[in-house]
Design an enzyme around this catalytic site. Structure first.
Site, mmCIF file in Angstrom:
data_model
loop_
_atom_site.group_PDB
_atom_site.id
_atom_site.type_symbol
_atom_site.label_atom_id
_atom_site.label_comp_id
_atom_site.label_asym_id
_atom_site.label_seq_id
_atom_site.Cartn_x
_atom_site.Cartn_y
_atom_site.Cartn_z
ATOM 1 C CB THR A 99 43.291 44.260 47.250
ATOM 2 O OG1 THR A 99 42.827 42.982 46.813
ATOM 3 C CG2 THR A 99 44.368 44.088 48.290
ATOM 4 N NE ARG A 120 31.154 45.927 42.288
ATOM 5 C CZ ARG A 120 31.723 45.464 41.178
ATOM 6 N NH1 ARG A 120 30.974 45.164 40.125
ATOM 7 N NH2 ARG A 120 33.028 45.298 41.098
ATOM 8 C CG PHE A 128 35.213 45.394 34.887
ATOM 9 C CD1 PHE A 128 36.158 44.399 35.099
ATOM 10 C CD2 PHE A 128 33.903 45.001 34.650
ATOM 11 C CE1 PHE A 128 35.815 43.045 35.066
ATOM 12 C CE2 PHE A 128 33.559 43.644 34.618
ATOM 13 C CZ PHE A 128 34.516 42.679 34.823
ATOM 14 C CG PHE A 165 53.219 43.222 41.849
ATOM 15 C CD1 PHE A 165 52.850 41.878 41.876
ATOM 16 C CD2 PHE A 165 52.222 44.170 41.666
ATOM 17 C CE1 PHE A 165 51.522 41.497 41.730
ATOM 18 C CE2 PHE A 165 50.901 43.801 41.527
ATOM 19 C CZ PHE A 165 50.543 42.456 41.561
#
Length: 557
Positions: free
Chosen positions: A73, A94, A301, A382
């Site tokens: 994102t 990817r 990752f 957030f």
């Protein structure tokens, strides 16, 4: 407040015809092959253009947690942010594997208002690349077993076959199988197994090849078995390379799609970073660099996996040098690294943050001090994050000489990535890196593994099991010891123990198996309880996916 789901946001987007996106990227109509209205393959001739490459930006992240980090994102939102501040930009990502799409993780086309579209196509069959890779893998397996059935002229020891079949699905039932049953006409009985397609060496070869010629050369070097006197048997020996290349010929062309804001996106190749090298294809990255003044790419990752392999394997093989690195973090995830339960993440907890923030700081230090690259931390904000928590992270990163920028791309798209985009441009223009690898190729296999464990993971050392020691001795005698290493380990910890969160110290990494991926050109080092064929969870994501009478997909993400 009700939020739209990712798929609802993607389906509401008014996509531009792919010819428009191609033109924006500087591609002519003759250089693309449309797959419908919104996807296209790009001809490899584009790589021969005489144009200076743009700046290469790598997006990586802290060690993942169930709280989520939002690396893809952020990658997409940063690209859109760069576009909004007037930069000519491309993004290189990817392709998602069907395994996670139907398993735990869901899709991998970004999220919220920072996505690549058409999201459903990208997450499902897309342009068929993974099917081509699986077919090439399984053709080689079929030709190997057929060679044995038809007289075994090469003297292959059926107990020393290293090549597995593959399927792009999480299917634990296929990890260990016995095949060739049913009498002499139905093959030679033997133990066998399947890997998920993204763990196949064909995927690694596909993503590291620089041309069709290089693809063929790499395929021919793939070791599939050993003879009774321990000589390697290759795909070239089995005369499988031409047919495998025919299956991969069209797949090798990068796929062009778009972000929600119309930024050209090259989505191509997809090895996992915990069991493979975790980067999109070299060809797509190089093509994106030809098309934009800035190219934003990601590696899978945490930075101990994807970024390490991007830098030590992909950049080394492809001659690439990143101009800046973005390390993505969330306050929520860092509090989980500090031992806070997932249910309590919405509450301010500076004590948990203080315990968890060393995870971020180790990743940042590795980029800055081991690889010597300019770096910025992007905090995915957030609504529950407090100013005190954000200020705490900013202060800790500043002590390392690294700036922290808040990112709100999930909620705001490119607008929420403008501040990050400006810092990335500043890094590229004002801070010069001195790119250095974490180990040199002329080190021994053991020294390379130890360098990664000590320098990148922060471990005390390596325990190599007796079986792995024999494998290292064999690979060294065959001349493979000068290859880079690709460590397969858990993504949830710097160590090989997924329960060790934060930034553990004093641990030893256990090496269980060492094998050669001669076509890819690297040595695979298997640690911990790593699986090359995942299983589905108790409640697979597949249970929530449906299609209505008009063909509209729901529940994909």
């Amino acid at each position: 407040m009700d939020y739209l789901t990712d798929i609802e946001i993607a389906q509401a987007c008014e996509m531009r015809p792919i010819y428009e996106i191609a033109a924006k990227a500087g591609l002519t109509d003759d250089e693309i092959e449309p797959y419908g209205r919104y996807k296209a393959k790009v001809d490899l001739s584009v790589l021969k253009r005489e144009k200076k490459n743009g700046k290469l930006i790598l997006v990586t992240a802290i060690t993942p947690t169930p709280a989520g980090e939002g690396k893809t994102t952020t990658t997409i939102g940063l690209a859109d942010g760069l576009s909004r501040i007037g930069k000519n930009v491309t993004v290189a990502l990817r392709e998602p594997s069907l395994g996670p799409v139907f398993g735990v993780k869901g899709g991998a086309a970004g999220g919220g208002y920072a996505q690549v579209v058409p999201m459903e196509d990208i997450n499902l069959h897309f342009t068929g690349d993974f099917h081509a890779i699986g077919a090439a893998n399984n053709l080689l397996a079929a030709m190997l077993d057929n060679h044995i059935q038809q007289g075994n002229a090469l003297g292959i020891d059926v107990k020393k076959i290293t090549w597995k079949r593959c399927v792009d699905m999480n299917d634990r039932q296929l990890r260990n199988v016995v095949d060739g049953l049913g009498g002499r006409m139905n093959g030679v009985p033997r133990e066998d197994g399947f890997d998920i397609t993204v763990a196949s060496e064909i995927m690694a070869v596909f993503c590291l090849a620089s041309s069709i010629e290089d693809l063929k050369a790499r395929l021919s070097r793939i070791v599939v078995a050993y003879t009774y006197d321990d000589k390697p048997v290759t795909a070239g020996d089995l005369k499988a390379v031409g047919a495998m290349t025919a299956l991969l010929k069209d797949a090798l062309k990068p796929n062009l799609v778009q972000t929600l804001e119309g930024t050209p996106a090259f989505v191509h190749g997809g090895p996992f970073a915990n069991i493979a090298h975790g980067c999109n294809s070299v060809i797509a990255t190089k093509m994106a660099l030809k098309m934009g003044d800035y190219t934003v790419t990601e590696a899978g990752f945490g930075a101990d996996l994807g970024a390490e392999k991007f830098l030590d394997i992909k950049c080394r093989m492809a001659g690439l040098t990143p101009d800046a690195v973005v390390v993505v973090a969330t306050v929520r995830a860092l509090k989980m690294h500090g031992g806070l339960d997932k249910k309590n993440l919405a509450t301010e907890d500076l004590a948990a943050l203080e315990k968890g923030v060393p995870n971020l700081l180790r990743h940042v230090s590795n980029i800055k001090n081991v690889y010597k690259l300019p770096c910025v931390v992007a905090v995915n904000r957030f609504p529950t994050d407090t100013d005190a928590e954000i200020d705490f992270i900013i202060a800790k990163c500043r002590a390392l000489g690294v700036n922290t920028v808040l990112s709100t791309v999930w909620a705001e798209g490119g607008k929420g990535g403008e501040a990050l985009a400006k810092e990335v441009v500043r890094l590229c223009e004002e801070e010069q890196g001195d790119f250095t690898f974490s180990y040199e190729l002329d080190s021994t296999i053991e020294e390379k593994i130890e360098a990664i464990v000590k320098k990148i993971y922060g471990g005390a050392g390596v325990y190599i099991m007796p079986n792995a020691k024999k494998q290292i001795a064999t690979l060294t005698s065959l001349g493979f010891d000068r290859c880079p290493v690709c460590v397969a380990k858990t993504q949830y910890s710097f160590s090989d123990d997924p329960t060790l969160l934060g930034a553990p110290e004093g641990f030893t990494v256990t090496v269980k198996n060492v094998k050669i991926s001669a076509g890819a050109g690297f040595i695979v080092v298997l640690t911990g309880d790593i699986m090359t064929m995942p299983g589905l969870p108790k409640v697979p994501a597949a249970e929530k996916i449906d299609v209505d009478e008009n063909g509209k997909i729901t529940g994909l993400f």
